[in-house]
Structures are given as structure tokens and as C-alpha cells.
Design a protein around this motif. Sequence first.
Motif, PDB file in Angstrom:
ATOM      1  N   ASN A 143     -21.601 129.683 -72.004  1.00 14.01           N
ATOM      2  CA  ASN A 143     -22.773 130.342 -71.422  1.00 14.01           C
ATOM      3  C   ASN A 143     -23.998 130.175 -72.319  1.00 14.01           C
ATOM      4  O   ASN A 143     -25.102 129.885 -71.841  1.00 14.01           O
ATOM      5  CB  ASN A 143     -22.469 131.826 -71.172  1.00 14.01           C
ATOM      6  N   ASP A 144     -23.818 130.339 -73.627  1.00 14.37           N
ATOM      7  CA  ASP A 144     -24.930 130.149 -74.569  1.00 14.37           C
ATOM      8  C   ASP A 144     -25.414 128.705 -74.561  1.00 14.37           C
ATOM      9  O   ASP A 144     -26.614 128.441 -74.620  1.00 14.37           O
ATOM     10  CB  ASP A 144     -24.505 130.533 -75.991  1.00 14.37           C
ATOM     11  N   ILE A 145     -24.471 127.762 -74.492  1.00 17.62           N
ATOM     12  CA  ILE A 145     -24.829 126.339 -74.465  1.00 17.62           C
ATOM     13  C   ILE A 145     -25.666 126.043 -73.220  1.00 17.62           C
ATOM     14  O   ILE A 145     -26.682 125.347 -73.287  1.00 17.62           O
ATOM     15  CB  ILE A 145     -23.565 125.452 -74.503  1.00 17.62           C
ATOM     16  N   LEU A 146     -25.245 126.581 -72.088  1.00 16.05           N
ATOM     17  CA  LEU A 146     -26.004 126.377 -70.853  1.00 16.05           C
ATOM     18  C   LEU A 146     -27.392 126.998 -70.973  1.00 16.05           C
ATOM     19  O   LEU A 146     -28.395 126.364 -70.605  1.00 16.05           O
ATOM     20  CB  LEU A 146     -25.247 126.952 -69.658  1.00 16.05           C
ATOM     21  N   ASN A 147     -27.472 128.224 -71.484  1.00 13.43           N
ATOM     22  CA  ASN A 147     -28.770 128.886 -71.637  1.00 13.43           C
ATOM     23  C   ASN A 147     -29.707 128.112 -72.559  1.00 13.43           C
ATOM     24  O   ASN A 147     -30.911 128.042 -72.301  1.00 13.43           O
ATOM     25  CB  ASN A 147     -28.594 130.316 -72.153  1.00 13.43           C
ATOM     26  N   GLU A 148     -29.161 127.535 -73.624  1.00 10.95           N
ATOM     27  CA  GLU A 148     -29.980 126.729 -74.534  1.00 10.95           C
ATOM     28  C   GLU A 148     -30.612 125.538 -73.813  1.00 10.95           C
ATOM     29  O   GLU A 148     -31.631 125.018 -74.238  1.00 10.95           O
ATOM     30  CB  GLU A 148     -29.119 126.215 -75.704  1.00 10.95           C
ATOM     31  N   ASN A 149     -29.992 125.121 -72.729  1.00 17.27           N
ATOM     32  CA  ASN A 149     -30.484 123.989 -71.946  1.00 17.27           C
ATOM     33  C   ASN A 149     -31.141 124.437 -70.638  1.00 17.27           C
ATOM     34  O   ASN A 149     -31.281 123.648 -69.704  1.00 17.27           O
ATOM     35  CB  ASN A 149     -29.331 123.019 -71.664  1.00 17.27           C
ATOM     36  N   GLU A 150     -31.497 125.713 -70.605  1.00 16.45           N
ATOM     37  CA  GLU A 150     -32.195 126.317 -69.466  1.00 16.45           C
ATOM     38  C   GLU A 150     -31.408 126.205 -68.161  1.00 16.45           C
ATOM     39  O   GLU A 150     -31.972 125.993 -67.085  1.00 16.45           O
ATOM     40  CB  GLU A 150     -33.601 125.736 -69.324  1.00 16.45           C
ATOM     41  N   ILE A 151     -30.088 126.346 -68.282  1.00 17.24           N
ATOM     42  CA  ILE A 151     -29.210 126.359 -67.124  1.00 17.24           C
ATOM     43  C   ILE A 151     -28.526 127.721 -67.107  1.00 17.24           C
ATOM     44  O   ILE A 151     -27.879 128.107 -68.074  1.00 17.24           O
ATOM     45  CB  ILE A 151     -28.140 125.247 -67.195  1.00 17.24           C
ATOM     46  N   GLU A 152     -28.704 128.437 -66.022  1.00 16.40           N
ATOM     47  CA  GLU A 152     -28.067 129.736 -65.885  1.00 16.40           C
ATOM     48  C   GLU A 152     -26.622 129.532 -65.455  1.00 16.40           C
ATOM     49  O   GLU A 152     -26.324 128.647 -64.649  1.00 16.40           O
ATOM     50  CB  GLU A 152     -28.815 130.554 -64.836  1.00 16.40           C
TER      51      GLU A 152
ATOM     52  N   SER B 154     -27.723 127.428 -60.080  1.00 16.31           N
ATOM     53  CA  SER B 154     -28.336 126.803 -61.244  1.00 16.31           C
ATOM     54  C   SER B 154     -27.512 125.629 -61.755  1.00 16.31           C
ATOM     55  O   SER B 154     -28.054 124.569 -62.091  1.00 16.31           O
ATOM     56  CB  SER B 154     -28.523 127.843 -62.354  1.00 16.31           C
ATOM     57  N   MET B 155     -26.205 125.813 -61.797  1.00 17.17           N
ATOM     58  CA  MET B 155     -25.338 124.744 -62.298  1.00 17.17           C
ATOM     59  C   MET B 155     -25.317 123.556 -61.346  1.00 17.17           C
ATOM     60  O   MET B 155     -25.317 122.407 -61.773  1.00 17.17           O
ATOM     61  CB  MET B 155     -23.936 125.289 -62.549  1.00 17.17           C
ATOM     62  N   LYS B 156     -25.311 123.819 -60.029  1.00 16.66           N
ATOM     63  CA  LYS B 156     -25.323 122.736 -59.044  1.00 16.66           C
ATOM     64  C   LYS B 156     -26.604 121.912 -59.128  1.00 16.66           C
ATOM     65  O   LYS B 156     -26.589 120.702 -58.969  1.00 16.66           O
ATOM     66  CB  LYS B 156     -25.211 123.296 -57.626  1.00 16.66           C
ATOM     67  N   LYS B 157     -27.724 122.603 -59.362  1.00 19.29           N
ATOM     68  CA  LYS B 157     -29.032 121.944 -59.363  1.00 19.29           C
ATOM     69  C   LYS B 157     -29.379 121.296 -60.696  1.00 19.29           C
ATOM     70  O   LYS B 157     -30.394 120.613 -60.796  1.00 19.29           O
ATOM     71  CB  LYS B 157     -30.109 122.951 -58.993  1.00 19.29           C
ATOM     72  N   ALA B 158     -28.569 121.507 -61.708  1.00 20.13           N
ATOM     73  CA  ALA B 158     -28.874 120.987 -63.047  1.00 20.13           C
ATOM     74  C   ALA B 158     -29.007 119.462 -63.027  1.00 20.13           C
ATOM     75  O   ALA B 158     -28.153 118.768 -62.483  1.00 20.13           O
ATOM     76  CB  ALA B 158     -27.799 121.408 -64.033  1.00 20.13           C
TER      77      ALA B 158
ATOM     78  N   ASP C 118     -16.120 124.977 -54.566  1.00 21.06           N
ATOM     79  CA  ASP C 118     -17.503 124.706 -54.176  1.00 21.06           C
ATOM     80  C   ASP C 118     -18.116 123.625 -55.070  1.00 21.06           C
ATOM     81  O   ASP C 118     -18.771 122.696 -54.578  1.00 21.06           O
ATOM     82  CB  ASP C 118     -18.322 125.994 -54.248  1.00 21.06           C
ATOM     83  N   PHE C 119     -17.906 123.726 -56.383  1.00 23.20           N
ATOM     84  CA  PHE C 119     -18.431 122.705 -57.304  1.00 23.20           C
ATOM     85  C   PHE C 119     -17.838 121.328 -57.006  1.00 23.20           C
ATOM     86  O   PHE C 119     -18.518 120.318 -57.167  1.00 23.20           O
ATOM     87  CB  PHE C 119     -18.145 123.076 -58.760  1.00 23.20           C
ATOM     88  N   CYS C 120     -16.599 121.293 -56.580  1.00 24.88           N
ATOM     89  CA  CYS C 120     -15.967 120.014 -56.233  1.00 24.88           C
ATOM     90  C   CYS C 120     -16.505 119.484 -54.914  1.00 24.88           C
ATOM     91  O   CYS C 120     -16.873 118.306 -54.807  1.00 24.88           O
ATOM     92  CB  CYS C 120     -14.450 120.172 -56.151  1.00 24.88           C
ATOM     93  N   GLU C 121     -16.568 120.348 -53.916  1.00 21.29           N
ATOM     94  CA  GLU C 121     -16.986 119.915 -52.582  1.00 21.29           C
ATOM     95  C   GLU C 121     -18.430 119.441 -52.536  1.00 21.29           C
ATOM     96  O   GLU C 121     -18.751 118.523 -51.777  1.00 21.29           O
ATOM     97  CB  GLU C 121     -16.773 121.039 -51.562  1.00 21.29           C
TER      98      GLU C 121
END
Length: 136
Positions: free
Chosen positions: A68-77, A82-86, A116-119
Motif C-alpha cells: 500500500n505504501d509503495i502504491l501511494n509513493e507512486n500516486e496509486i490508491e 485507481s489500480m485498474k487505471k494506473a 475483476d482485475f483479471c477480467e
Amino acid sequence: MYESLTALIPALKTDNFGEWIVDRENDGTPEHPIQFPFVNYGEAVQGLEKEIYAFEKQHPDFGLKRYNDILNENEIEWGLDSMKKADVSNLDRRTVMALLLGAVRAERFCDGALLDFCENGSVVKWLERLKEIDGD
């Protein structure tokens, strides 16, 4: 370095990711309690989950427990949208792995999140980025 993960790309492009199992037989009485819906994941997704956890265990230097911290550091919630649109085109290997682990961990809080992430193609997109990084 990511061969065990990227080797799953063909299967994830063609295999059935999984299916929702919905209890339609029980009526909810104490004698016949209803089982909550759940996803029965296909072989490729089960293999992916296993390989992601194995990678996390084998590479503690990545610090993926803090995905979660790694994602936040890269401005991904840490969330589905947010993860799909990254835009992964310029993300480093650690952040891509954080996306993958985040997707697997999301399943613990929201049944069907990994499906959902797979599909929607996110998982394959992330794995293809890892393959690209590995080729550099």
C-alpha cells in the motif's frame, strides 16, 4: 527474474479465470443455511496467486509487505479503480509487484476483486510490464 510470473501470461489470456458460485439450493433456515457467494478460481489464477506469494517470500528486499505504501509513493490508491487505471508504462518492478500483490490481497476484503482485475486485463498488463522490465 519474473519468469515464473510472466510464464502465466498465455494461460491468463485464454483460460477461464473463475466463476461465481451462488448457493441456490438452501433456503436460509437453520437446517439449511445459505452459503455466501464466492469465486471458484481457475487454474491459471490459482497459479498466479501462488507465484506472487512465492516471489514476495523469496524477495524480502522488495518490501512488498508494504504494498500500500509503495502504491501511494507512486500516486496509486489501493483500490479497484485507481489500480485498474494506473499507467504502468514507466513503473518500476517494485511498483508493478505491489500492484499484483495488492490485487491478490484485495480478494481478502472483497470477494471477486482478483477476478475483476483479471477480467479487465489489468493483471496481464502488469505481467507484460514485468516481462518488458526483465528484457531490459
